[in-house]
Design a protein around this motif. Sequence first.
Motif: not given
Length: 393
Positions: A63-76, A48-59
């Motif tokens: 972006f906080g309105q469309v980004n769900y901080g509790n979700a990790p990136l996944q390679r499916v 499991p990755v720590n959240l917020p995902d470190p590879d999702i960058l809010v600039l």
Amino acid sequence: MCLTRRGVLSGLVGLAATPIAGRAIGPIASGLSVTSMPPRPWGAEAPPVNLPDPDILVLDPAFGQVNYGNAPLQRVWQGAGWLEGPAWCTVGRFLLLSDTLASRQYRYDPEDGPQGHISVYRRESYNANGNTFDEEGRLITCEHGMRRVIRWEHDGRASVLADRYRGKPLNSPNDVVVAPDGGIWFTDPGYGDGVVEGHADAEGPANPHRHLNPYLDAELTSQYGGLQRQEDHTFRIDGQTGKIEAVLSQKDVAGPNGLCFSPDGTKLYVVSSGVALGAQPPLPDHSIHVFDIKQGRPVNGRIFTDFTVAGHPMRPDGLRADVEGNLWCGAWGPLGLCGVLIYNPEGKMIGRIRLPIGCSNLTFGGPKRNILYMCCGTALFSLVTATQGAGYC
């Protein structure tokens, strides 16, 4: 391809450690990312990755309105040749994918198992690339090999919507979208005029010395698909009459690639991957162009973004709009910069998604249309978002 450069990565150290905004519970992420040493592991066995995902960058706070901080990136999934053309089938509740190198299409069922399930949808796709569904749920596909755009009818027939313009075969239809008025728009660069993603021209830029044989293992595609390059265009097919019209030329957008409409259909965005008009020496125009739609046609073309990150020119590919009008754009470039760039409707970059490889195309899917699916070379990545895709994904 996505290149690693020490200079770029060293400049990103401070950025990677910057606190990331978003709707998340718990501490700011400080775990593995694509810029970590060792790099972040992926796949079903990844921890499991720590959240917020470190590879999702809010600039930007937007972006906080469309980004769900509790979700990790996944390679499916991984195992394709080159993934393109993701399109969500609302009725079937699956994601359609093109593999341009293997010349087949896949069906990804996200609800079949923890990582979903991949199966073959079309065993021979003639190097299909872009896909979309129209308002009737019919699949529309761009084929590099046959150099045409087809639509699968409800009774199982394949209708050829476009394969020629002014008597000449098309180059290699690349990406396709349906406009709110039912018109079908597609780009027609020459990326499928080689032996890898289609068949070679008899002569031209991809076969300058005429050494490539376009007839090898291509008895159908070379017979029906054309053998000579013409000028690149962006085309519109009338949804009622079927008339094909070149709405943009090479002078308007060099090497047109991905395209999409704003949610209200008043703007058209087109990616340029060709040589900038009049550039000396010849330089690539890796920009996203935007046009106003007046009476169903594009006017007032201008640069939406020059697609640079930290002063580094990136290469855009596929793109999609969300219901707020933000653009989610696949990006190629150095490791640490490549992935997905998100822009607000004014052209300001508000967020980034770092991936271990560049993103060729993307779309929103899932029953609520809030899951971002990203095609990245041989792999498919996903991310749950707090927004929804616009149009027919």
